[in-house]
Design a protein around this motif. Structure first.
Motif, PDB file in Angstrom:
ATOM      1  N   LEU A 133       0.817  -1.204   0.000  1.00 50.89           N
ATOM      2  CA  LEU A 133       0.000   0.000   0.000  1.00 50.89           C
ATOM      3  C   LEU A 133       0.855   1.259   0.000  1.00 50.89           C
ATOM      4  O   LEU A 133       0.474   2.269  -0.556  1.00 50.89           O
ATOM      5  N   ASP A 134       1.970   1.180   0.681  1.00 48.85           N
ATOM      6  CA  ASP A 134       2.812   2.371   0.798  1.00 48.85           C
ATOM      7  C   ASP A 134       4.224   1.925   1.159  1.00 48.85           C
ATOM      8  O   ASP A 134       4.407   1.228   2.139  1.00 48.85           O
ATOM      9  N   ASP A 135       5.166   2.299   0.340  1.00 46.98           N
ATOM     10  CA  ASP A 135       6.570   2.049   0.687  1.00 46.98           C
ATOM     11  C   ASP A 135       7.383   3.328   0.553  1.00 46.98           C
ATOM     12  O   ASP A 135       8.579   3.296   0.291  1.00 46.98           O
ATOM     13  N   SER A 136       6.703   4.449   0.754  1.00 46.95           N
ATOM     14  CA  SER A 136       7.374   5.734   0.569  1.00 46.95           C
ATOM     15  C   SER A 136       8.431   6.001   1.642  1.00 46.95           C
ATOM     16  O   SER A 136       9.298   6.848   1.449  1.00 46.95           O
ATOM     17  N   GLY A 137       8.381   5.270   2.746  1.00 50.15           N
ATOM     18  CA  GLY A 137       9.377   5.464   3.795  1.00 50.15           C
ATOM     19  C   GLY A 137      10.660   4.709   3.571  1.00 50.15           C
ATOM     20  O   GLY A 137      11.589   4.803   4.373  1.00 50.15           O
ATOM     21  N   MET A 138      10.713   3.987   2.472  1.00 47.25           N
ATOM     22  CA  MET A 138      11.825   3.094   2.209  1.00 47.25           C
ATOM     23  C   MET A 138      12.742   3.661   1.131  1.00 47.25           C
ATOM     24  O   MET A 138      12.245   4.102   0.093  1.00 47.25           O
ATOM     25  N   PRO A 139      14.067   3.628   1.340  1.00 46.39           N
ATOM     26  CA  PRO A 139      14.987   4.000   0.252  1.00 46.39           C
ATOM     27  C   PRO A 139      14.882   2.972  -0.870  1.00 46.39           C
ATOM     28  O   PRO A 139      15.281   1.820  -0.706  1.00 46.39           O
ATOM     29  N   LYS A 140      14.308   3.383  -1.993  1.00 48.86           N
ATOM     30  CA  LYS A 140      13.970   2.428  -3.054  1.00 48.86           C
ATOM     31  C   LYS A 140      15.185   1.826  -3.724  1.00 48.86           C
ATOM     32  O   LYS A 140      15.112   0.724  -4.283  1.00 48.86           O
ATOM     33  N   ASP A 141      16.299   2.538  -3.709  1.00 49.64           N
ATOM     34  CA  ASP A 141      17.442   2.036  -4.456  1.00 49.64           C
ATOM     35  C   ASP A 141      18.065   0.820  -3.801  1.00 49.64           C
ATOM     36  O   ASP A 141      18.716   0.015  -4.467  1.00 49.64           O
ATOM     37  N   ARG A 142      17.844   0.640  -2.496  1.00 49.84           N
ATOM     38  CA  ARG A 142      18.514  -0.475  -1.823  1.00 49.84           C
ATOM     39  C   ARG A 142      17.573  -1.365  -1.016  1.00 49.84           C
ATOM     40  O   ARG A 142      17.925  -2.475  -0.661  1.00 49.84           O
ATOM     41  N   PHE A 143      16.394  -0.894  -0.719  1.00 53.66           N
ATOM     42  CA  PHE A 143      15.445  -1.651   0.103  1.00 53.66           C
ATOM     43  C   PHE A 143      14.329  -2.210  -0.768  1.00 53.66           C
ATOM     44  O   PHE A 143      13.875  -1.547  -1.706  1.00 53.66           O
ATOM     45  N   SER A 144      13.888  -3.409  -0.420  1.00 54.05           N
ATOM     46  CA  SER A 144      12.703  -3.964  -1.077  1.00 54.05           C
ATOM     47  C   SER A 144      11.928  -4.793  -0.056  1.00 54.05           C
ATOM     48  O   SER A 144      12.516  -5.456   0.809  1.00 54.05           O
TER      49      SER A 144
END
Lengths: 117, 110
Positions: free
Chosen positions: A55-66
């Motif tokens: 629903l929301d992963d905006s709190g996550m650094p996308k380049d390294r976190f999944s």
């Protein structure tokens, strides 16, 4: 009592390595949250899922976190490549939600204490 | 930000005394929740109070909510050494998930 189970409880690794943290939510809960806790920032929401859909992963650094939920009994949070600033305690929580947000209490696991050297 | 802020950051009391922790927030909420975290463990839900409620009790816990002041308080009566923990408030508003404050560290000295 039903519990949220997180593995591993502790992880020490060198920077650049891949880190995978796992979470087994409480059976029947349809919402899963990933948080990071540090002394400086407190508890930060990284991502959350409802019925296995992100629903929301905006709190996550996308380049390294999944974050993924391969099935209803498993949620994973991966860091690749890891960096020293990722050192923190990572918590998974589950709950019951019936709308976009979850007003219901969240049940937390005991966390994964991650140290990146 | 709707983030709750707990006050004080740290509190030290003697066993048997009452402990009061406060939480202030910035936006309208659906409900406010209090959690406890023991050292090395995850957060544990204590109590939920809805925006249309003013007071709730659970055992030795008493929570109040004043939506006009955007504040809540958690009172632990007759504290015990086992109450030593960090206490967090979390607010729920609109379609956003819970937002947690940074907590109050409570030490109860036997």
């Amino acid at each position: 009592d039903a519990r949220v189970t997180q593995t591993p409880r502790h992880k020490v690794t060198e920077m650049g390595q891949e880190v995978t943290m796992r979470c087994q939510p409480i059976l029947g809960h349809n919402t899963v949250f990933w948080y990071r806790q540090t002394m400086m920032q407190g508890l930060e929401l990284l991502a959350y899922f409802r019925n296995r859909a992100p629903l929301d992963d905006s709190g996550m650094p996308k380049d390294r976190f999944s974050a993924e939920m391969p099935d209803a009994t498993l949620a994973t949070l991966k860091i690749q490549p890891s960096e020293p600033r990722d050192s923190a305690v990572y918590f998974c929580a589950s709950g019951l939600g019936h709308r976009q947000n979850s007003n219901q209490p969240q049940h937390f696991g005991d966390g994964t204490r991650l140290s990146i050297l | 930000s709707q983030q709750g802020e707990e006050d004080p950051q740290a509190l030290s009391i003697q066993e048997g005394e009452n402990a009061t922790m406060n939480c202030s927030y910035k936006t309208s909420i659906n409900n406010l929740q209090w959690y406890r975290q023991n050292s090395g463990r995850g957060l544990v839900h204590l109590i939920l109070i809805r925006s249309n409620e003013r007071e709730k009790h659970s055992g030795r816990l008493r929570v109040t909510l004043d939506t006009s002041k955007k504040s809540s308080s958690l009172l632990i009566t007759a504290s015990r050494a086992a109450d030593t923990a960090s206490y967090f408030c979390a607010t729920s508003a609109g379609n956003t998930p819970l937002v947690f404050g940074k907590g109050t560290r409570l030490s109860v000295i036997a």
